[in-house]
Design an enzyme around this catalytic site. Structure first.
Site, PDB file in Angstrom:
ATOM      1  N   ARG A  91       0.822  -1.204   0.000  1.00 44.07           N
ATOM      2  CA  ARG A  91       0.000   0.000   0.000  1.00 44.07           C
ATOM      3  C   ARG A  91       0.865   1.268   0.000  1.00 44.07           C
ATOM      4  O   ARG A  91       0.372   2.348  -0.297  1.00 44.07           O
ATOM      5  CB  ARG A  91      -0.896   0.012   1.243  1.00 44.07           C
ATOM      6  CG  ARG A  91      -1.867  -1.146   1.291  1.00 44.07           C
ATOM      7  CD  ARG A  91      -2.557  -1.213   2.627  1.00 44.07           C
ATOM      8  NE  ARG A  91      -3.365  -0.050   2.860  1.00 44.07           N
ATOM      9  CZ  ARG A  91      -4.649   0.049   2.541  1.00 44.07           C
ATOM     10  NH1 ARG A  91      -5.260  -0.967   1.972  1.00 44.07           N
ATOM     11  NH2 ARG A  91      -5.334   1.135   2.792  1.00 44.07           N
ATOM     12  N   GLY A 147      -6.495   7.969   8.088  1.00 44.68           N
ATOM     13  CA  GLY A 147      -7.438   9.050   7.787  1.00 44.68           C
ATOM     14  C   GLY A 147      -6.858  10.374   8.243  1.00 44.68           C
ATOM     15  O   GLY A 147      -5.659  10.493   8.517  1.00 44.68           O
ATOM     16  N   GLU A 199      -2.007   6.662 -20.106  1.00 45.91           N
ATOM     17  CA  GLU A 199      -1.741   5.581 -19.153  1.00 45.91           C
ATOM     18  C   GLU A 199      -0.297   5.084 -19.286  1.00 45.91           C
ATOM     19  O   GLU A 199       0.363   4.802 -18.288  1.00 45.91           O
ATOM     20  CB  GLU A 199      -2.754   4.441 -19.370  1.00 45.91           C
ATOM     21  CG  GLU A 199      -2.480   3.141 -18.624  1.00 45.91           C
ATOM     22  CD  GLU A 199      -2.431   3.273 -17.096  1.00 45.91           C
ATOM     23  OE1 GLU A 199      -2.774   4.344 -16.555  1.00 45.91           O
ATOM     24  OE2 GLU A 199      -2.007   2.294 -16.450  1.00 45.91           O
ATOM     25  N   LYS A 220       2.406   5.100 -16.261  1.00 48.83           N
ATOM     26  CA  LYS A 220       3.108   3.900 -15.792  1.00 48.83           C
ATOM     27  C   LYS A 220       4.603   4.159 -15.741  1.00 48.83           C
ATOM     28  O   LYS A 220       5.286   3.815 -14.789  1.00 48.83           O
ATOM     29  CB  LYS A 220       2.784   2.769 -16.768  1.00 48.83           C
ATOM     30  CG  LYS A 220       2.509   1.433 -16.215  1.00 48.83           C
ATOM     31  CD  LYS A 220       1.239   1.198 -15.453  1.00 48.83           C
ATOM     32  CE  LYS A 220       0.799   2.227 -14.509  1.00 48.83           C
ATOM     33  NZ  LYS A 220      -0.571   2.157 -14.049  1.00 48.83           N
ATOM     34  N   LYS A 236      -0.805   2.587  -2.666  1.00 50.96           N
ATOM     35  CA  LYS A 236      -1.658   1.790  -3.545  1.00 50.96           C
ATOM     36  C   LYS A 236      -3.058   2.363  -3.593  1.00 50.96           C
ATOM     37  O   LYS A 236      -3.696   2.399  -4.634  1.00 50.96           O
ATOM     38  CB  LYS A 236      -1.688   0.337  -3.063  1.00 50.96           C
ATOM     39  CG  LYS A 236      -2.588  -0.585  -3.875  1.00 50.96           C
ATOM     40  CD  LYS A 236      -2.086  -0.730  -5.294  1.00 50.96           C
ATOM     41  CE  LYS A 236      -2.973  -1.595  -6.165  1.00 50.96           C
ATOM     42  NZ  LYS A 236      -2.713  -1.366  -7.599  1.00 50.96           N
TER      43      LYS A 236
HETATM   44  O1  M6R Z   1      -8.080   2.020  -6.559  1.00 43.44           O
HETATM   45  P1  M6R Z   1      -8.324   3.044  -7.608  1.00 43.44           P
HETATM   46  O2  M6R Z   1      -8.483   2.458  -8.970  1.00 43.44           O
HETATM   47  O3  M6R Z   1      -9.471   3.952  -7.296  1.00 43.44           O
HETATM   48  O4  M6R Z   1      -7.020   3.929  -7.627  1.00 43.44           O
HETATM   49  C1  M6R Z   1      -6.924   5.070  -8.421  1.00 43.44           C
HETATM   50  C2  M6R Z   1      -5.497   5.564  -8.512  1.00 43.44           C
HETATM   51  O5  M6R Z   1      -5.026   5.924  -7.249  1.00 43.44           O
HETATM   52  C3  M6R Z   1      -4.558   4.522  -9.117  1.00 43.44           C
HETATM   53  O6  M6R Z   1      -5.011   4.081 -10.367  1.00 43.44           O
HETATM   54  C4  M6R Z   1      -3.146   5.098  -9.265  1.00 43.44           C
HETATM   55  O7  M6R Z   1      -3.139   6.104 -10.228  1.00 43.44           O
HETATM   56  C5  M6R Z   1      -2.142   4.000  -9.599  1.00 43.44           C
HETATM   57  N1  M6R Z   1      -0.906   4.240  -8.900  1.00 43.44           N
HETATM   58  C6  M6R Z   1      -1.806   3.928 -11.039  1.00 43.44           C
HETATM   59  O8  M6R Z   1      -0.869   2.955 -11.328  1.00 43.44           O
END
Ligand code: M6R
Length: 615
Positions: free
Chosen positions: A27, A108, A488, A492, A610
């Site tokens: 995470r 939080g 995207e 990445k 994460k």
């Molecule tokens: O869990 P989620 O799909 O809502 O997360 C959204 C973004 O935080 C997530 O896609 C983030 O951009 C990743 N690190 C991308 O690889």
């Protein structure tokens, strides 16, 4: 983001808490700690580090050597991702109350912590950290009159903001009190032992029976069971659910990184995402979780997609699906903006909340705002039982399996496919013919093979990647369906390699960014054989003319691009609406091998979490 774990039962709590923290490492965090109750002297023992779990393990061996560790059967632990205050030992959780008898871990943000802190300081409380969380430990002590559950509830009534919290007290040697508001808490229900965690991945090794707390629930957890009530002490019943994750799914399975494993899992994840959902004869899809009949689909006049990060880019692909396959006007919203504008939501709007984790704070709030405005809301999530899945109550699960790597990979390709299936269901209830529907569905049935075809070229992609690993800047260009896929690809690369990468609509290049191109700035041209390809091929020539090396992602057999590219990665031919899948697999491998060559910590990039559970 931060992780919480707590254990109460007959076993050694130290080992269980440490292994739970390890399972939540993905995470993202920068400090960690635990607090254990020593059954010999009845005192809370706390160990904290600024660093990683192996550092905490070493500190625990020194500060809680056997037989002390063996005497601890209740304890809590935390991984902290710094928000208020630097990642130092004193800011790490657990935080202790003034008398040292109460320890808390918190996820939080306590928004009113400053006035609360001032008031507590006025009463003689001393603060040892810069965190907002520490106020909770002192508030609970202040409210305590022999009933820990009530003291936690009273303290939480005073705070504004979000929390997932677990509390232990030396005065209650077999009780953990946990509560949530806006930050997930799950209870793992065992036999004669129970676990609390912010993430089920920390639980599934011990039990697959899980209860998710709802906002403003507070639970008392003992070895004998769990009791849940509202903050006002009204008992509530929450469903006991079975989590279908297997512990093995959370291992690397022989791959060097979770990210590489998850990239390679895409054929299987995609097969799971479409399984049982394609009605080939009728040329449509069946997504029972959305609980909509054809007449309900037909009534929808506008789609709004709210999401963040990679899920947002998948949502942008979804816009192309809904407009071209279902003739439905579609907007894609950055979830963080949604509730701060005045989004126009009409009675026949349908909001799709797209989120791998189902726990992204901004996307959750977009769901709540859309519901307040009376929209039809569907969740597109991967994590079963997540907050978005529960709050929407209707939607489509990705079935991609656990995604551990911070960089999202298989979730994106499954989101693209799930949004396509949904667009087909909408389209068939509107103007799409059965014949067109059958062609689309037949295409979808082949989608796992599209991912497989790219994975077979892993060696070639690695060689290309290693050539460009020293770049400091990079552009990704695409148009049409390939525009969000270019965004995207750039995301990445930047998140795992720390190369500054920009995704651009290929046509926008001439409106400014072309000024940055030279021989040191590679350009990834996303040019598979889909609508708009030839125009992007022209843009490749413009890049070449500025001496930028060009890496083309192009369709097998499309030899025309060869003359304008320095390196080519081939993807199999496929219908336009599915092309994002093979192309993104190629981009993921490219980013992965560049980051690997640069020696980056791929699964846990610096500063990233994460799941972003705070605004
Ligand atoms: O869990 P989620 O799909 O809502 O997360 C959204 C973004 O935080 C997530 O896609 C983030 O951009 C990743 N690190 C991308 O690889």
């Amino acid at each position: 983001m931060c992780g919480i774990i707590g254990y109460v039962g007959p076993l050694g709590a130290v080992g269980i808490v440490l292994s739970g923290l390890q399972r939540m490492e993905y995470r993202g965090y920068d400090s960690a700690g635990l607090a254990m109750l020593d059954s010999a002297d009845g005192a809370l023992k706390r160990v904290r580090v600024s660093g990683k779990i192996p550092d905490l393990q070493r500190a625990v061996e020194q500060e809680l050597p056997e037989p002390v560790a063996g005497r601890c059967h209740i304890g809590i632990g935390h991984t902290r991702w710094a928000t208020h205050g630097a990642p130092t030992v004193s800011n790490a959780h657990p935080h202790l109350s003034r008398n040292g008898r109460i320890a808390i871990v918190h996820n939080g943000i306590i928004e009113n912590y400053l006035p609360l802190k001032q008031r507590l300081i006025g009463k003689g409380y001393r603060f040892e950290s810069e965190t907002d969380s520490e106020v909770l430990a002192h508030l609970i002590e202040e409210c305590y009159d022999g009933d820990l559950h009530r003291a936690v509830a009273m303290a939480l009534e005073m705070v504004e903001g979000t929390y997932g919290i677990a509390v232990v007290s030396s005065q209650h040697p077999d009780v953990i009190v946990a509560a949530r508001k806006g930050s997930p808490i799950a209870l793992g229900v065992g036999n004669g032992e129970n676990i609390v965690a912010s993430d089920v991945s920390a639980i599934v090794n011990y039990t697959t029976r899980v209860i998710y707390l709802d906002d403003e629930d507070i639970a008392t957890i003992t070895p004998a069971g769990v009791q849940i009530s509202s903050l006002k002490n009204v008992p509530v019943n929450r469903e006991l659910r079975h989590v279908d994750w297997q512990p093995g799914e959370l291992e690397k399975g022989g791959f060097e990184h979770f990210m590489l494993k998850e990239i390679h899992e895409q054929p299987e994840a995609l097969a799971n995402a479409i399984r049982g959902r394609l009605l080939e004869k009728d040329g449509t899809t069946r997504l029972s979780g959305v609980q909509m009949e054809p007449a309900d689909y037909a009534r929808v006049s506008r789609i709004i997609i709210a999401a963040c990060g990679t899920s947002y880019f998948a949502g942008m692909v979804g816009k192309y699906h809904f407009e071209s396959l279902a003739d439905l006007p579609t907007e894609v919203e950055q979830a963080a903006e949604f509730r701060y504008r005045n989004p126009i939501i009409e009675r026949d709007s349908c909001l799709l909340a797209v989120s791998q984790s189902g726990e992204t704070a901004d996307t959750i709030e977009a769901v709540r705002e859309a519901r307040r405005k009376g929209a039809n809301v569907l969740g597109i999530c991967n994590v079963v039982g997540s907050t978005i899945a529960r709050e929407t109550g209707r939607g489509v699960y990705l079935h991609a399996g656990p995604e551990i790597s911070v960089a999202s990979t298989k979730a994106f390709s499954c989101q693209v496919v799930v949004l396509a299936m949904l667009a087909i269901a909408f389209g068939r209830a509107r103007r799409m013919s059965a014949g067109v529907g059958r062609d689309l569905v037949a295409g979808l049935a082949r989608v796992p093979q599209l991912a497989e075809a790219v994975l077979r070229q892993t060696d070639h992609i690695r060689q290309v990647a290693e050539k460009y690993a020293d770049a400091e800047h990079c552009f990704y260009l695409g148009r049409g369906y390939m525009y969000p896929v270019a965004l995207e690809g750039a995301l990445k690369l930047k998140e795992i390699s720390y190369i500054h990468a920009e995704g651009y609509h290929a046509a926008e290049l001439k409106h400014g960014p072309i000024a940055l191109l030279d021989e040191t700035v590679p350009v990834v041209a996303v040019v598979p054989d889909v609508h708009g390809r030839s125009k992007t091929v022209n843009n490749m020539q413009e890049c070449r003319a500025r001496k930028s090396p060009v890496i083309a992602i192009a369709t097998e057999g499309d030899d025309e691009v060869d003359q304008f590219a320095d390196d080519i990665i081939r993807v199999p031919p496929c219908p336009d609406f599915l092309a994002p899948v093979p192309v993104v697999v190629a981009e993921q491998l490219l980013a992965y091998y560049i980051a690997r060559k640069r020696g980056c910590p791929i699964d846990q990039p610096r500063n990233l979490a994460k799941s972003v559970t705070v605004e």
